[in-house]
Scaffold this active site. Structure first.
Site, short mmCIF file in Angstrom:
data_model
loop_
_atom_site.label_atom_id
_atom_site.label_comp_id
_atom_site.label_asym_id
_atom_site.label_seq_id
_atom_site.Cartn_x
_atom_site.Cartn_y
_atom_site.Cartn_z
N GLY A 25 36.60 41.17 41.79
CA GLY A 25 37.66 40.25 41.50
C GLY A 25 38.78 40.50 42.21
O GLY A 25 38.63 40.76 43.36
N GLY A 54 39.32 44.14 43.28
CA GLY A 54 38.29 44.55 44.23
C GLY A 54 38.18 43.82 45.65
O GLY A 54 38.01 44.47 46.70
N ARG A 110 53.04 37.32 23.47
CA ARG A 110 51.48 37.05 22.82
C ARG A 110 50.99 37.98 21.82
O ARG A 110 50.76 37.41 20.78
CB ARG A 110 50.48 37.51 23.90
CG ARG A 110 50.45 36.73 25.17
CD ARG A 110 49.58 37.14 26.27
NE ARG A 110 49.64 36.02 27.28
CZ ARG A 110 48.91 36.09 28.35
NH1 ARG A 110 48.26 37.30 28.69
NH2 ARG A 110 48.87 35.17 29.29
N GLU A 166 42.50 45.61 36.03
CA GLU A 166 42.59 45.77 34.79
C GLU A 166 41.65 46.92 34.29
O GLU A 166 42.19 47.47 33.19
CB GLU A 166 41.78 44.72 34.04
CG GLU A 166 41.84 44.66 32.53
CD GLU A 166 41.31 43.43 31.93
OE1 GLU A 166 40.92 42.52 32.74
OE2 GLU A 166 41.21 43.38 30.75
N LEU A 185 47.21 38.83 37.13
CA LEU A 185 46.80 38.32 38.43
C LEU A 185 47.77 39.19 39.60
O LEU A 185 47.32 39.69 40.59
CB LEU A 185 47.09 36.89 38.76
CG LEU A 185 46.30 35.96 37.82
CD1 LEU A 185 46.39 34.54 38.27
CD2 LEU A 185 44.89 36.38 37.82
#
Lengths: 641, 258
Positions: free
Chosen positions: A42, A45, A331, A430, A446
């Protein structure tokens, strides 16, 4: 065990620069002698594998998907934060740092967060140079928007597909290194063991998902960039394949797992439609910039068509409760507020299990203000996506939303260099616990994944490598043989139970339990129930699981079973951590610790990161505390009123 | 609703395959197509049978993992929709459907509905990037990019590499996929320095992988769930032609192309 966080001392503004200067380097001519494994492709990585390849290391990168471009980072919609201050609205590195520490409810390290804010600007430069087609103004310069409760416009975006575009940038950089022979890519490979010997990470054991072959890969360092564990809830916004396996298996080899109870529930997801549901779909929270959230004031109106509910019968509850942030409240706050109104019987949409779990997100005002075309320009693809899934046109009727598990702030404990307590085992993105504290701000995932992959690890890894002899272990070492055997035995066991229930049915059962007892709000009593129940589900799993087929072929049932087995162990730790943290902070909300529905943090007793040590599946884990110091951002009660 | 599925079952790369018939009952309108297959697979597993292998991950139409043919159409009947986003309300009670893998000589079948699309990664390796090392990037706003160029670039960058274009093409060509990447990068000033090498090398790799040639059926753009424009192929052909005319010393040459 002493947790050595290796945080630089002195002024925070220069801490990262000084730290970099103080670290050891590896001579360019020596770099090719070092083998580095990166697990996961991702943002973190792929960025790390590509960058380490460019620098001259010998890299092997692994992903379970058929191509590195499929990693779940690709699904991130909204954007990426960076302290560029292009909009001249008084943004700065310091402000992004401040907002992130505060947004994380004072449960992250100041030095880590400052470094993240500092690197944010380099990420944008890098992505643009790679050809990431960010949104632009007519003058040709980059556009920004305000996002997720930020009072400045610092979010860069590529329509509603920012994660996709950033991942493709990293993927392309990775493919370039694969072509150059600097990175060897192993697709359709799943890491099933971290191999350690003499107190260091030495490599991994992976299963080729096509042939079933179990193989050892030796390296001088192993970097885990394998994402989060939201799928412990079964229903989440994560891709179906997302799992806790690599981090959990590293944990079982001694890596501490930190703050597993810090999970983020995203407020704007499409509500569950039925019992067969396989996943939940997130709608970018950028929608809250223009959509207004409401439910009927009267539960009797909950079943009515929204257009038949007049203005004075609607409760725009976020605007009412949090007038200064309104629909853009962070959130965790927006999610809990939605749960409260639905629990009061004022939820909307179809009832699943007897309860209507949904709130309206209404664009009627925005369409009146900027027209349908104006709304479509910003959110067109999201509106289409919503229509496709629900069969309802959000230009005509308000969207229905409900919170869903989305991101996990907890992860393997790492020091400032992103190294876990196992020397040579690094954790990125993450998968680590480091930067978001108890709650992540929108558009910061991100940023962290790419900061870790492009800039942090490539600077800190050499400091470790310079201290070890390259090629110190080969895959013939007994530790590899043992790890391979462990994988084979586990595979055979899963295949040999010959029970009646599928892995999915256990996963669903665990997920519902976790959502109920360790989801948006938690109580000691509920957590105790879960901690009693999870080992029972686990026991039945090992007695009554059905996995058809063999281990020597593409066997998706077997893959799933292995991942569910790990979730069944991990879930218990998550509940233990949630029970142990007797306060409410960020995404962790304990009903016992609140003032009128607002989270009550307890800095006197819980201002620490909780790092858990594994002592065996049925043994209690040991807690290690890393105290957190706040020298720049004074802990205050988060108030968005 | 009740459906009858005819699903292509094939044990492995070299095994022979055949359709098998499965009834699926009590399907809800709100289910996605893959959720309907989940239900079938749960049932098959409970009966001790091998479930149908199909590729999927994000289930929101962005990762590009999923895709197979439903009644001869990649991703099924809905325009601009991947099979994971296809919902059962697109079908009706009593429908009989045929599910088979994407078929192309460059996409070997691995099992049932799963194919190997590794050729796409190798096409990207041939030039689908900007050669810029981490750390060497200039300040992001130092090069303005016209909004129209950025938007057109984005339209092409939206490709998810699912392979529907290849499966739809009577020649099994990968022109739409390859041209989308060429256009994404060549439309931006950042992609300009390598534009001709990129077009040439990616086209040559495409040929090497065994994809067919383009004969302008346009089925690819019709099948594309992301709306990649057919014009991108014309653009790539143009770039490829100019590259050969220029005979750039960095280009290895060749007679490939669409």
């Amino acid at each position: 065990m002493e947790l050595k966080s290796r945080l630089p001392e002195g002024p925070i503004e220069t801490a990262w620069s000084r730290h970099k200067f103080n670290m050891k380097l590896v001579n360019p001519a020596n770099r090719r002698k070092y083998n580095v494994i990166v697990v996961g492709s991702g943002l973190a990585g792929a960025a790390a594998a590509a960058t380490l390849g460019e620098q001259g290391y010998n890299v092997a990168c692994f992903c379970f998907q058929d191509s590195p471009r499929r990693a779940h980072s690709i699904a991130a919609q909204g954007g990426i934060n960076a302290a560029k201050n292009y909009q001249n609205d008084s943004d700065s590195v310091y402000r992004l740092f401040y907002d992130t520490v505060k947004g994380g409810d004072f449960r992250a390290r100041e030095q880590n967060v400052y470094r993240l804010a500092e690197l944010s600007v380099n990420i944008i430069d890098q992505a643009v140079a790679q050809g990431v087609p960010f949104a632009r103004e007519y003058g040709g310069l980059l556009a920004n928007r305000s996002f997720g409760g930020a009072q400045v416009s610092r979010t860069f975006y590529a329509r509603g597909q920012t994660g996709q575009q950033l991942l493709l940038g990293a993927y392309q950089a990775l493919e370039r290194q694969i072509a150059a022979g600097r990175v060897k890519m192993y697709t359709r490979h799943e890491m099933l063991e971290l191999v350690t010997a003499d107190g260091r990470a030495r490599g991994i054991v992976a299963r080729d998902l096509t042939s079933g072959a179990v193989t050892s890969f030796a390296a001088d360092a192993v970097c885990l960039a394998t994402g989060g564990y939201s799928n412990v809830f079964f229903l989440s916004t994560n891709a179906k394949g997302c799992n806790v396996t690599s981090t959990w298996r590293a944990h079982k080899k001694g890596a501490l797992f930190a703050n597993p109870c810090f999970t983020q529930i995203h407020p704007t997801c499409i509500p569950q439609a039925g019992d067969y549901q396989s996943k939940l779909t997130l709608m970018s929270e950028s929608l809250r910039n223009d959509g207004r959230v409401w439910v009927p004031k009267d539960p009797a109106d909950a079943g009515k068509s929204p257009r038949d509910i007049p203005e004075d019968k609607r409760d725009y509850y976020l605007e009412r409760k949090y007038p200064s942030f309104g629909n853009l409240s962070p959130r965790d706050i927006a999610s809990r507020a939605a749960k409260i109104v639905c629990d009061e019987g004022r939820g909307v949409g179809p009832a699943v299990g007897g309860v209507r779990r949904g709130v309206y997100l209404d664009f009627a005002d925005a369409i009146g203000r900027v027209g349908k075309a104006g709304v479509s320009e910003k959110y067109g693809n999201l509106f289409e996506m919503y229509d496709r899934i629900t069969g309802e046109d959000p230009y005509q009727v308000p969207m229905r939303m409900y919170p869903a598990p989305h991101y996990t702030m907890g992860g393997l404990w790492v020091d400032y260099n992103l190294m876990s307590n196992i020397p040579g085992c690094f954790v990125l993105g993450e998968a680590n616990f480091s930067d978001h504290g108890a709650n992540r701000l929108g558009a910061s995932a991100l940023m962290q994944g790419l900061a870790d992959g492009y800039f942090v690890l490539p600077a800190t890894l050499p400091d470790y490598l310079a201290g070890v002899k390259p090629g110190g272990t080969d895959s013939g070492h007994a530790a590899f043989r043992d790890a391979e055997n462990a994988v084979k035995v586990k595979t055979e066991t899963l295949l040999g139970i010959n029970g009646k229930r599928t892995a999915d049915s256990f996963h669903r059962e665990l997920g519902y339990l976790m959502w109920d007892k360790c989801g948006m709000s938690r109580t000691r009593e509920g957590l105790n129930e879960a901690i009693t129940r999870i080992p029972q589900i686990r026991e039945e799993f090992w007695e009554n699981l059905a996995v058809p087929g063999s281990g020597a072929e593409l066997n998706q049932s077997l893959e799933k079973a292995g991942r569910v087995a790990d979730f069944l162990e991990f879930a218990e730790l998550m509940c233990v951590d949630a029970r142990d943290r007797e306060e409410s902070c960020g995404g962790h909300y304990r009903e016992e610790y609140q003032d009128d529905g607002e989270a009550r943090r307890d800095d006197a007793n819980f201002q620490y990161a909780a790092a858990w040590e594994f002592n065996g599946v049925d043994a209690a884990p040991t807690l290690h505390k890393e105290p957190l110091a706040f020298n720049y951002v004074k802990p205050v009660t988060r108030s968005y009123k | 609703m009740n459906l009858t599925l005819n699903v292509w079952r094939q044990k492995g790369r070299t095994a022979a395959g055949a359709f098998e018939k499965y009834p699926v009952n009590d399907v809800s309108d709100h289910m996605s197509f893959l959720e309907m297959l989940d239900v079938l697979n749960e049932k098959l597993t409970a009966e001790g049978k091998d479930p149908v292998a199909f590729e999927h991950d994000c289930r929101e139409g962005i990762c590009g993992s999923c895709g197979f043919m439903i009644d001869g159409r990649p991703h099924g009947p809905m325009p601009r929709t991947t099979v994971c986003q296809l919902h059962m309300r697109s079908f009706k009670d009593g429908d009989e459907l045929f599910l088979e893998p994407f078929r192309a000589s460059a996409f070997p079948i691995l099992k049932d509905l799963v194919v190997d699309r590794g050729a796409f990664d190798r096409i990207v390796q041939a030039g689908g990037y900007v050669s810029v090392n981490t750390g060497s990037a200039p300040e992001a706003n130092s090069t303005p990019v016209p909004k129209t160029a950025a938007d057109a670039s984005f339209d092409n960058a939206a490709c998810i590499a699912c392979g529907a274009c290849v499966a739809a093409c009577p020649n099994g060509a990968a022109m739409l996929f390859t041209s989308a990447k060429v256009a994404h990068l060549n439309l931006l000033p950042q992609g300009e320095p390598e534009r001709y090498e990129r077009a040439t090398n990616m086209v040559l790799q495409m040929d090497k992988e065994g994809f067919g040639h383009c004969s302008w059926h346009g089925e690819c753009a019709e099948a594309c769930p992301k709306g990649i424009p057919l014009a991108s192929i014309a653009r790539m052909n143009g770039e490829f032609t100019v590259a050969n005319l220029l005979r750039s010393p960095h280009v290895s040459g060749g007679d490939g192309g669409g």
